[in-house]
Scaffold this motif. Structure first.
Motif, PDB file in Angstrom:
ATOM      1  N   TYR A 677       1.249 -39.675 -46.960  1.00  0.00           N
ATOM      2  CA  TYR A 677       0.379 -40.099 -46.314  1.00  0.00           C
ATOM      3  C   TYR A 677      -0.874 -39.251 -45.833  1.00  0.00           C
ATOM      4  N   ILE A 678      -0.970 -38.150 -45.097  1.00  0.00           N
ATOM      5  CA  ILE A 678      -2.316 -37.555 -44.900  1.00  0.00           C
ATOM      6  C   ILE A 678      -2.846 -37.102 -46.264  1.00  0.00           C
ATOM      7  N   ASN A 679      -2.067 -36.796 -46.776  1.00  0.00           N
ATOM      8  CA  ASN A 679      -2.920 -35.999 -48.004  1.00  0.00           C
ATOM      9  C   ASN A 679      -3.566 -37.366 -48.858  1.00  0.00           C
ATOM     10  N   ASN A 680      -2.524 -38.284 -49.461  1.00  0.00           N
ATOM     11  CA  ASN A 680      -3.387 -39.200 -49.538  1.00  0.00           C
ATOM     12  C   ASN A 680      -4.743 -40.145 -49.162  1.00  0.00           C
ATOM     13  N   THR A 681      -4.962 -39.595 -47.895  1.00  0.00           N
ATOM     14  CA  THR A 681      -6.190 -40.232 -46.879  1.00  0.00           C
ATOM     15  C   THR A 681      -6.862 -39.274 -47.343  1.00  0.00           C
ATOM     16  N   LEU A 682      -7.042 -37.988 -48.013  1.00  0.00           N
ATOM     17  CA  LEU A 682      -7.820 -37.282 -47.746  1.00  0.00           C
ATOM     18  C   LEU A 682      -8.726 -36.906 -49.449  1.00  0.00           C
ATOM     19  N   SER A 683      -9.865 -36.539 -49.720  1.00  0.00           N
ATOM     20  CA  SER A 683     -10.048 -36.291 -50.158  1.00  0.00           C
ATOM     21  C   SER A 683     -10.663 -34.936 -50.788  1.00  0.00           C
ATOM     22  N   ILE A 684     -11.402 -34.654 -51.662  1.00  0.00           N
ATOM     23  CA  ILE A 684     -11.654 -32.632 -52.314  1.00  0.00           C
ATOM     24  C   ILE A 684     -13.176 -32.725 -52.576  1.00  0.00           C
ATOM     25  N   ALA A 685     -14.128 -31.932 -51.717  1.00  0.00           N
ATOM     26  CA  ALA A 685     -15.074 -31.294 -52.178  1.00  0.00           C
ATOM     27  C   ALA A 685     -14.883 -30.146 -52.893  1.00  0.00           C
ATOM     28  N   VAL A 699     -21.024 -18.716 -45.409  1.00  0.00           N
ATOM     29  CA  VAL A 699     -19.991 -18.351 -44.460  1.00  0.00           C
ATOM     30  C   VAL A 699     -19.406 -19.153 -43.537  1.00  0.00           C
ATOM     31  N   GLN A 700     -19.930 -20.593 -44.107  1.00  0.00           N
ATOM     32  CA  GLN A 700     -19.344 -21.711 -43.779  1.00  0.00           C
ATOM     33  C   GLN A 700     -17.809 -21.965 -44.629  1.00  0.00           C
ATOM     34  N   MET A 701     -17.970 -21.815 -45.626  1.00  0.00           N
ATOM     35  CA  MET A 701     -16.524 -21.780 -46.733  1.00  0.00           C
ATOM     36  C   MET A 701     -15.670 -20.163 -46.693  1.00  0.00           C
ATOM     37  N   VAL A 702     -15.718 -19.407 -45.642  1.00  0.00           N
ATOM     38  CA  VAL A 702     -15.257 -18.532 -45.263  1.00  0.00           C
ATOM     39  C   VAL A 702     -14.654 -19.239 -43.276  1.00  0.00           C
ATOM     40  N   THR A 703     -12.652 -19.031 -43.705  1.00  0.00           N
ATOM     41  CA  THR A 703     -11.998 -19.753 -42.843  1.00  0.00           C
ATOM     42  C   THR A 703     -12.396 -18.579 -41.179  1.00  0.00           C
ATOM     43  N   TYR A 704     -11.746 -18.500 -40.537  1.00  0.00           N
ATOM     44  CA  TYR A 704     -11.563 -17.904 -39.124  1.00  0.00           C
ATOM     45  C   TYR A 704     -10.350 -16.248 -39.804  1.00  0.00           C
ATOM     46  N   SER A 705     -10.073 -16.628 -40.703  1.00  0.00           N
ATOM     47  CA  SER A 705      -8.491 -15.694 -40.554  1.00  0.00           C
ATOM     48  C   SER A 705      -9.728 -14.735 -41.507  1.00  0.00           C
ATOM     49  N   GLY A 706     -10.859 -14.996 -41.786  1.00  0.00           N
ATOM     50  CA  GLY A 706     -11.546 -14.044 -43.329  1.00  0.00           C
ATOM     51  C   GLY A 706     -10.948 -14.466 -44.510  1.00  0.00           C
ATOM     52  N   ILE A 707     -10.792 -15.813 -44.865  1.00  0.00           N
ATOM     53  CA  ILE A 707     -10.117 -16.382 -46.677  1.00  0.00           C
ATOM     54  C   ILE A 707     -11.488 -17.079 -47.302  1.00  0.00           C
ATOM     55  N   ASN A 708     -11.938 -16.845 -48.052  1.00  0.00           N
ATOM     56  CA  ASN A 708     -12.674 -17.734 -49.337  1.00  0.00           C
ATOM     57  C   ASN A 708     -12.384 -18.207 -49.534  1.00  0.00           C
ATOM     58  N   THR A 710     -12.836 -22.350 -51.877  1.00  0.00           N
ATOM     59  CA  THR A 710     -13.304 -22.930 -53.596  1.00  0.00           C
ATOM     60  C   THR A 710     -13.536 -24.296 -53.251  1.00  0.00           C
ATOM     61  N   HIS A 711     -12.967 -24.867 -52.448  1.00  0.00           N
ATOM     62  CA  HIS A 711     -12.859 -26.120 -52.079  1.00  0.00           C
ATOM     63  C   HIS A 711     -12.252 -26.551 -50.241  1.00  0.00           C
ATOM     64  N   CYS A 712     -12.876 -28.014 -50.157  1.00  0.00           N
ATOM     65  CA  CYS A 712     -12.263 -28.743 -49.140  1.00  0.00           C
ATOM     66  C   CYS A 712     -12.112 -29.361 -48.905  1.00  0.00           C
ATOM     67  N   SER A 713     -11.527 -30.146 -47.464  1.00  0.00           N
ATOM     68  CA  SER A 713     -11.051 -31.606 -48.218  1.00  0.00           C
ATOM     69  C   SER A 713     -11.893 -32.245 -47.005  1.00  0.00           C
ATOM     70  N   TYR A 714     -11.961 -33.559 -47.005  1.00  0.00           N
ATOM     71  CA  TYR A 714     -12.474 -34.620 -45.923  1.00  0.00           C
ATOM     72  C   TYR A 714     -12.012 -36.173 -45.942  1.00  0.00           C
ATOM     73  N   ARG A 715     -12.324 -36.669 -44.874  1.00  0.00           N
ATOM     74  CA  ARG A 715     -11.601 -38.093 -44.704  1.00  0.00           C
ATOM     75  C   ARG A 715     -12.305 -39.500 -45.523  1.00  0.00           C
ATOM     76  N   ASP A 716     -11.697 -39.261 -46.398  1.00  0.00           N
ATOM     77  CA  ASP A 716     -12.191 -40.889 -47.137  1.00  0.00           C
ATOM     78  C   ASP A 716     -11.026 -40.965 -48.662  1.00  0.00           C
ATOM     79  N   TYR A 717     -11.268 -42.222 -50.082  1.00  0.00           N
ATOM     80  CA  TYR A 717     -11.037 -42.312 -50.631  1.00  0.00           C
ATOM     81  C   TYR A 717     -12.362 -41.949 -51.334  1.00  0.00           C
ATOM     82  N   ARG A 718     -12.534 -41.245 -52.361  1.00  0.00           N
ATOM     83  CA  ARG A 718     -13.708 -40.829 -53.442  1.00  0.00           C
ATOM     84  C   ARG A 718     -12.902 -40.195 -54.288  1.00  0.00           C
ATOM     85  N   SER A 719     -13.715 -40.117 -55.575  1.00  0.00           N
ATOM     86  CA  SER A 719     -13.150 -39.401 -56.816  1.00  0.00           C
ATOM     87  C   SER A 719     -13.749 -37.616 -56.111  1.00  0.00           C
ATOM     88  N   ASN A 720     -12.890 -36.906 -56.896  1.00  0.00           N
ATOM     89  CA  ASN A 720     -13.159 -35.357 -56.431  1.00  0.00           C
ATOM     90  C   ASN A 720     -14.255 -34.743 -57.633  1.00  0.00           C
TER      91      ASN A 720
END
Length: 815
Positions: A677-685, A699-708, A710-720
């Protein structure tokens, strides 16, 4: 065989005493307060001593007192503090006129049963009315007591506490050790009047009915506690490897969904299946509370013989008592005044809503500043949560400031309307003040519940304030969490600080002023009139004791006609919090219950010990507050339906379970229906999209562990691909609307059934009123027949005498 009707206590009152709401000691309630001659005076006016007889203040003071002496008995007392006390006592013929007018009135003739001396509560009320309706002419303008007080002609005015009754109320009611005892409502009515007694009766019944609401709300909360560790939704969040998009510009980085594991557990405590049932219960609970309150009110006002009492009619009677040549105040309606008031009310509401927008902007800016400039990592990572809490505190401060502003504006608008009576002015002021306070309290909550996170846009198309700051999003664990945080902060702060300042302020002020009265107390101890310490009925205190009584009452906190209004407003606003958004905060009834247990005794201690005596006011209802509570009950149905249907995840979970989840296919077995269900509620940018790159830096697209990433998720029902809304969004929206309509219709049906099932007046009350009317008609008939018999006997005696004289005259003529 006809059943003989006899006076007995109403069953509704017995029920309240069984529940522990009231404590009448099982005795029959007297229709009139006990009559005890006053030991001192009915009322006191205080002014500063002026030695300059040519001073205009002194002239006005003298003129007003001389005018007052034409109606009342006034005695002058001076002291060593440059103050003069004008002590007032009404002559007996004033009360005889009042009682006669009550007897011949249409709605207030219950008072004809009272014989002998008028009770002190009635004496105070009559004197207070005469005092406020006496005027002097100054340069062709009539100046009343409030006008003279604004010009420092008089300092203050008050009625005196009665030591004996005050002591009895302190022992049985106005003390902290009596928190879990019933209230002596009849004794409160005898001392403070029906209006105050009905307030405490209403508050006691409200507090009692909060017990089942608190228990069920706690069960809903504990239900979430019991199952949140085993919930598949919680496991999916806590074990997720999904990377979420940054929550703010520049400094916020992408983050893992599993970071919100704890918040997800907390949100499940109040956003679970039990919340829907609890919201329905609270909507019906509000109706049951009001309907049973009407029954209890009817029982008491019937026992007090004020069921048919009319405030406006008594005001006419008091006008005649004050001035037998008074003229009628004709009802007038000005469309111009009404239009002006309507425009000003609308303008005031727009200002209040504007303050809500200011709070939203403050939260947005605070989120950015905390994320960019905070030296603490924990605040930087949770900048949005901290900003929501700071916004709630700022909202509380705004409420505190706007309460005073709203009061002033509501009073000015009521004066513009130019109502014909004090009762009409009070109703108008109450409605306006409640509307202003309601919008002040709930505008921010309404935004949080229904607009937050729904108008902020999406990656590549964020909505920004002035093109700079991104609108805030919902809390990572859901939009209901923001509403829960804001409500909990406001309720805890408001109730805690209100009670602290409400008690400590008057107590500290009395402690400072007590030293001034000690010298009079010592002087009184030196006198040899021991009867002053234990005065008997019909006796009067010595001069020193009278002066000490006046100083003791003068040192107490000032009261006015808004003192009780403020208490009502505080409790009605709390009732709004308890019912309107209870779906987001099931613990609200529990917090209200704990507060009210303290509030009842706090108000009692204030009115009996810390404040000057309120002018006892007659009433047979809590007035327009009943209509306000009815409106709140309707709003509770609408708001809770919208909160569950729009703000919570209840509907999206149902849609997923039956249409998109593993169990949507009837052939699926042995699989958790909410898995995925949780993955179903997320859309990808995708960062490859140029629009997304404009919103997020590298800089914002690098995790705190230093991994780059290429995409991120957000709560919404939208086309990728093109960020358009998916079909599932429209299915969920349709389901939300269907649920809201069904929820509101079902709850309204239950409310109507509950309202019909519980009649407003018990049969005992109806029978008692018919019995009283029958007895009164028979008494009037007996009096009329007795009068007719007397006239008949007088006529017969007169005829007999005339016949005898005629016979004697005939004899003389015949001789």
């Amino acid at each position: 065989m006809k059943q003989k009707m006899s006076h007995r206590r109403q069953g509704s009152i017995d029920l309240l005493e069984t529940f522990g709401v009231v404590n009448e000691n099982g005795s029959e309630i007297s229709s009139m307060p006990p009559v005890q001659p006053p030991l001192t005076f009915d009322y006191v006016l205080v002014a500063k001593i002026s030695e300059d007889e040519n001073n205009h203040i002194f002239k006005k003071q003298t003129a007003f007192i001389e005018t007052l002496k034409n109606k009342l008995n006034v005695y002058k007392f001076g002291d060593e503090d440059d103050k003069v006390f004008y002590c007032i006592r009404a002559p007996e013929h004033t009360f005889e006129t009042y009682r006669y007018l009550l007897k011949v009135s249409d709605a207030c003739n219950w008072s004809c049963e009272q014989q002998g001396t008028i009770p002190q509560s009635t004496r105070i009320r009559i004197v207070d009315f005469i005092l406020h309706h006496t005027c002097i002419e100054s340069e062709g303008v009539s100046e009343y007591l409030p006008d003279l007080m604004k010009k420092n002609v008089f300092e203050t005015h008050f009625c005196l506490h009665e030591k004996r009754e005050q002591k009895d109320l302190k022992q049985s009611w106005a003390r902290w050790s009596a928190c879990f005892k019933g209230q002596p409502i009849t004794n409160v009515r005898n001392y403070l009047g029906e209006k105050v007694a009905l307030y405490f009766l209403w508050l006691g019944w409200y507090t009692f009915l909060l017990i089942p609401a608190s228990v069920i709300g706690l069960i809903v909360f504990l239900y979430g506690v019991a199952f949140y560790n085993t919930s598949p939704l919680i496991k999916e969040v806590c074990q997720s490897k999904v990377i979420m998009c940054p929550l703010c510009d520049k400094t916020c980085r992408v983050w893992e969904l599993s970071d919100t594991c704890m918040y997800a557990k907390v949100s499940l405590l109040f956003d679970n299946e039990g919340t829907v049932a609890f919201a329905m219960f609270m909507a019906v609970w509000a109706t049951v509370f009001l309907e049973f309150w009407k029954r209890h009110r009817s029982s008491y006002v019937c026992a007090w013989k004020v069921f048919d009492w009319c405030e406006e009619e008594e005001e006419l009677i008091l006008e005649i008592v004050n001035n037998a040549r008074c003229e009628l105040k004709i009802h007038r309606h000005s469309y111009l005044r009404s239009t002006i008031v309507l425009v000003l009310v609308t303008l005031m509401l727009l200002i209040i809503i504007g303050l809500t927008h200011v709070l939203v902007v403050c939260r947005v800016i605070a989120t950015v500043l905390l994320a960019e400039n905070s030296p603490w990592k924990v605040i930087t990572e949770n900048s949005q949560t901290v900003a929501v809490m700071l916004g709630a505190v700022l909202h509380y401060i705004t409420i505190t400031v706007m309460t005073r502003v709203n009061c002033t504006v509501a009073m000015k608008l009521s004066e513009i309307e130019n109502k014909h009576s004090h009762a009409a002015i009070e109703r108008s002021f109450t409605v306006k003040m409640f509307i202003f306070q309601f919008f002040t309290m709930f505008s921010s909550l309404i935004y949080t519940a229904f607009f937050l996170g729904r108008i902020n846009g999406h990656p590549g198309g964020y909505v920004r304030i002035s093109g700079i700051w991104r609108l805030e999003e919902c809390h990572p664990s859901g939009c209901l969490t923001d509403l829960f945080i804001q409500m909990s902060v406001i309720m805890v702060l408001k109730q805690t600080f209100n009670n602290i300042f409400e008690y400590s302020g008057p107590w500290f002020s009395r402690w400072l002023k007590r030293k001034k009265t000690n010298k009079f107390r010592r002087r009184c101890f030196k006198c040899y009139k021991k009867e002053c310490m234990n005065a008997k009925e019909g006796s009067e205190l010595c001069e020193n004791c009278k002066l000490e009584e006046m100083h003791r009452n003068y040192s107490l906190i000032k009261t006015d006609r808004f003192s009780l209004f403020n208490e009502f407003l505080e409790m009605v606003i709390q009732f709004s919090f308890t019912t309107i958004f209870v779906a987001a905060f099931p613990l609200a009834p529990l917090l209200a219950l704990l507060n009210n247990i303290i509030e009842i005794r706090l108000d009692a201690i204030k009115m009996v010990s810390l404040e000057r005596r309120l002018v006892p006011t007659k009433a047979n209802d809590i007035g327009v507050w009943t209509d306000v509570l009815e409106v709140i009950g309707v709003l509770a149905v609408i708001a809770n339906g919208l909160v569950i249907g729009i703000s919570s995840d209840f509907i999206p979970r149902l849609v997923y379970q039956y249409f998109y989840g593993p169990c949507a296919s009837s052939s699926a077995t042995g699989i958790a229906c909410m898995a995925g269900y949780i993955n179903n509620t997320l859309s990808i940018a995708n960062i490859s999209d140029e629009r997304v790159r404009d919103d997020f830096t590298s800089v914002q697209m690098v995790t705190y562990s230093g991994i780059n990433v290429t995409h991120c998720s957000y709560r919404d029902y939208r086309s990728n691909e093109d960020f358009s809304l998916t079909n599932q969004f429209w299915v969920i929206l349709a389901a939300r609307l269907v649920f809201i309509i069904l929820f509101e219709h079902v709850v309204v049906t239950f409310k109507c059934v509950a309202s019909w099932f519980v009649p407003a007046s018990p049969l005992d009350v109806r029978n008692e009123r018919l019995y009283d009317k029958l007895s009164r008609l028979k008494e009037e008939l007996r009096a009329q027949r007795a009068h007719q018999d007397t006239l008949t006997k007088l006529n017969e005696n007169g005829n007999a005498k005339r016949t005898s004289k005629q016979k004697k005259a005939n004899k003389l003529n015949s001789m």
